[in-house]
Design a protein around this motif. Structure first.
Motif, PDB file in Angstrom:
ATOM      1  N   LEU A  15      -6.188  -0.265 127.509  1.00 49.93           N
ATOM      2  CA  LEU A  15      -5.036  -0.724 126.522  1.00 49.93           C
ATOM      3  C   LEU A  15      -5.524   0.339 125.526  1.00 49.93           C
ATOM      4  CD1 LEU A  15      -5.494  -4.695 125.393  1.00 49.93           C
ATOM      5  CD2 LEU A  15      -3.538  -3.569 126.568  1.00 49.93           C
ATOM      6  N   GLY A  16      -4.351   0.510 125.281  1.00 50.14           N
ATOM      7  CA  GLY A  16      -4.033   2.134 124.543  1.00 50.14           C
ATOM      8  C   GLY A  16      -3.436   3.377 124.932  1.00 50.14           C
ATOM      9  N   ASN A  17      -3.847   4.394 123.717  1.00 51.98           N
ATOM     10  CA  ASN A  17      -3.776   5.871 124.666  1.00 51.98           C
ATOM     11  C   ASN A  17      -5.391   6.530 125.527  1.00 51.98           C
ATOM     12  OD1 ASN A  17      -3.123   8.292 125.048  1.00 51.98           O
ATOM     13  ND2 ASN A  17      -3.593   9.060 122.378  1.00 51.98           N
ATOM     14  N   PHE A  39     -12.666 -10.996 120.233  1.00 47.98           N
ATOM     15  CA  PHE A  39     -11.306 -10.798 120.604  1.00 47.98           C
ATOM     16  C   PHE A  39     -10.613 -10.578 119.928  1.00 47.98           C
ATOM     17  CE2 PHE A  39      -7.295 -13.369 122.444  1.00 47.98           C
ATOM     18  CZ  PHE A  39      -6.747 -12.408 123.440  1.00 47.98           C
ATOM     19  N   PRO A  40     -10.083 -11.784 118.993  1.00 46.05           N
ATOM     20  CA  PRO A  40      -9.027 -11.246 117.902  1.00 46.05           C
ATOM     21  C   PRO A  40      -8.981 -10.048 117.345  1.00 46.05           C
ATOM     22  CG  PRO A  40     -10.433 -13.216 116.662  1.00 46.05           C
ATOM     23  CD  PRO A  40     -10.975 -12.811 118.459  1.00 46.05           C
ATOM     24  N   PHE A  41     -10.458  -9.546 116.880  1.00 44.79           N
ATOM     25  CA  PHE A  41     -10.966  -9.179 116.126  1.00 44.79           C
ATOM     26  C   PHE A  41     -10.190  -7.353 116.797  1.00 44.79           C
ATOM     27  CE2 PHE A  41     -14.367 -10.582 114.070  1.00 44.79           C
ATOM     28  CZ  PHE A  41     -13.996 -11.899 113.068  1.00 44.79           C
ATOM     29  N   ILE A  42     -10.458  -6.903 118.113  1.00 43.03           N
ATOM     30  CA  ILE A  42      -9.984  -6.371 119.304  1.00 43.03           C
ATOM     31  C   ILE A  42      -8.317  -6.041 118.614  1.00 43.03           C
ATOM     32  CG2 ILE A  42     -10.433  -4.726 121.675  1.00 43.03           C
ATOM     33  CD1 ILE A  42     -12.849  -5.389 120.594  1.00 43.03           C
ATOM     34  N   LEU A  45      -7.879  -4.363 116.093  1.00 48.77           N
ATOM     35  CA  LEU A  45      -7.736  -3.072 116.182  1.00 48.77           C
ATOM     36  C   LEU A  45      -6.965  -1.813 117.040  1.00 48.77           C
ATOM     37  CD1 LEU A  45     -10.825  -2.181 114.557  1.00 48.77           C
ATOM     38  CD2 LEU A  45     -11.673  -1.721 116.768  1.00 48.77           C
ATOM     39  N   LEU A  46      -6.304  -2.707 117.633  1.00 47.57           N
ATOM     40  CA  LEU A  46      -6.010  -2.100 118.615  1.00 47.57           C
ATOM     41  C   LEU A  46      -4.598  -2.071 118.303  1.00 47.57           C
ATOM     42  CD1 LEU A  46      -6.478  -3.281 121.950  1.00 47.57           C
ATOM     43  CD2 LEU A  46      -6.533  -1.526 121.544  1.00 47.57           C
ATOM     44  N   ASP A  47      -3.844  -2.866 117.401  1.00 46.48           N
ATOM     45  CA  ASP A  47      -2.558  -2.794 116.323  1.00 46.48           C
ATOM     46  C   ASP A  47      -2.575  -2.239 115.489  1.00 46.48           C
ATOM     47  OD1 ASP A  47      -1.752  -4.922 118.129  1.00 46.48           O
ATOM     48  OD2 ASP A  47      -1.807  -6.208 116.946  1.00 46.48           O
ATOM     49  N   TYR A  49      -4.696   0.682 115.168  1.00 45.04           N
ATOM     50  CA  TYR A  49      -5.253   1.638 115.228  1.00 45.04           C
ATOM     51  C   TYR A  49      -3.832   2.864 116.039  1.00 45.04           C
ATOM     52  CZ  TYR A  49      -8.904   1.692 112.060  1.00 45.04           C
ATOM     53  OH  TYR A  49      -9.350   1.458 111.083  1.00 45.04           O
ATOM     54  N   GLY A  50      -3.842   1.704 117.523  1.00 46.12           N
ATOM     55  CA  GLY A  50      -2.360   2.542 117.477  1.00 46.12           C
ATOM     56  C   GLY A  50      -2.951   3.165 118.769  1.00 46.12           C
ATOM     57  N   ASP A  51      -2.494   4.569 118.417  1.00 45.62           N
ATOM     58  CA  ASP A  51      -2.622   6.037 119.493  1.00 45.62           C
ATOM     59  C   ASP A  51      -3.877   6.077 119.645  1.00 45.62           C
ATOM     60  OD1 ASP A  51      -0.533   5.333 120.819  1.00 45.62           O
ATOM     61  OD2 ASP A  51       0.398   6.888 119.495  1.00 45.62           O
ATOM     62  N   GLU A  52      -4.327   5.997 118.303  1.00 39.56           N
ATOM     63  CA  GLU A  52      -5.986   6.718 118.165  1.00 39.56           C
ATOM     64  C   GLU A  52      -7.065   5.948 118.371  1.00 39.56           C
ATOM     65  OE1 GLU A  52      -7.022   6.514 113.815  1.00 39.56           O
ATOM     66  OE2 GLU A  52      -4.903   5.539 113.428  1.00 39.56           O
ATOM     67  N   ILE A  53      -6.399   4.954 119.571  1.00 43.05           N
ATOM     68  CA  ILE A  53      -8.016   4.484 120.774  1.00 43.05           C
ATOM     69  C   ILE A  53      -7.389   4.046 121.830  1.00 43.05           C
ATOM     70  CG2 ILE A  53      -7.166   1.906 119.216  1.00 43.05           C
ATOM     71  CD1 ILE A  53      -9.994   1.124 119.042  1.00 43.05           C
TER      72      ILE A  53
END
Length: 172
Positions: A15-17, A39-42, A45-47, A49-53
């Motif tokens: 998931l992600g960039n 799970f909710p922390f990941i 984090l994805l929300d 850090y968006g394109d950074e991860i």
């Protein structure tokens, strides 16, 4: 410090960039309460850090402690063959307290999967080999519990079941 022995590849669930500078790999177990907490922390984090991860999930079912973990991993993989790995992944964690074959079949129906194909795939040697491959790669990388995180190939040992500890990893 332990390092990831199996490089992230096109075969991984991500998931992600794909071009992100930060690649976070989790070895997880769907029945592990600590993975359930992460799970909710990941997702956060994805929300944030968006394109950074880029996030990668690999199966590490601890069958002795968590008897439904392998069945759940196989269900996620079977859903993945129909393009719904992440939807099933999320639903399994959301229903972690009641994991059973019936629960997993209900989730597959809820995702409107082809149930005949799902049932065949869920029991296939191909998917069993995939989950076992994830597990063996984890063992080679020094994974001995779940969740275990690797950031850019290096194991992150400072996760303490808080979002802040994962966010700190992103800043280091």
């Amino acid at each position: 410090m332990a390092h990831l022995k199996t490089a992230v590849s096109k075969g991984d669930h991500t998931l992600g960039n794909p071009k992100a500078a930060k690649v976070l790999v989790e070895y997880g177990d769907y029945q592990c309460p600590h993975c359930g907490l992460a799970f909710p922390f990941i997702n956060r984090l994805l929300d944030n850090y968006g394109d950074e991860i880029l996030f990668v999930f690999r199966n590490f079912p601890l069958q002795e402690s968590h008897p439904a973990a392998m069945m759940a991993a196989l269900a996620a993989e079977a859903a993945g063959l129909q393009g719904k790995f992440w939807e099933m992944h999320d639903m399994i964690f959301e229903h972690q307290a009641s994991l059973s074959a019936d629960t997993l079949l209900h989730l597959a129906e809820k995702l409107q999967l082809d149930m005949q194909k799902f049932s065949q795939d869920w029991r296939s040697q191909e998917l069993m080999s995939r989950v076992e491959g994830d597990f063996e790669g984890g063992l080679r990388s020094g994974v001995n519990g779940t969740p275990t995180f690797f950031l850019n190939g290096a194991r992150y040992d400072h996760y303490n079941e808080t979002y802040e500890s994962l966010e700190q990893m992103m800043r280091d």
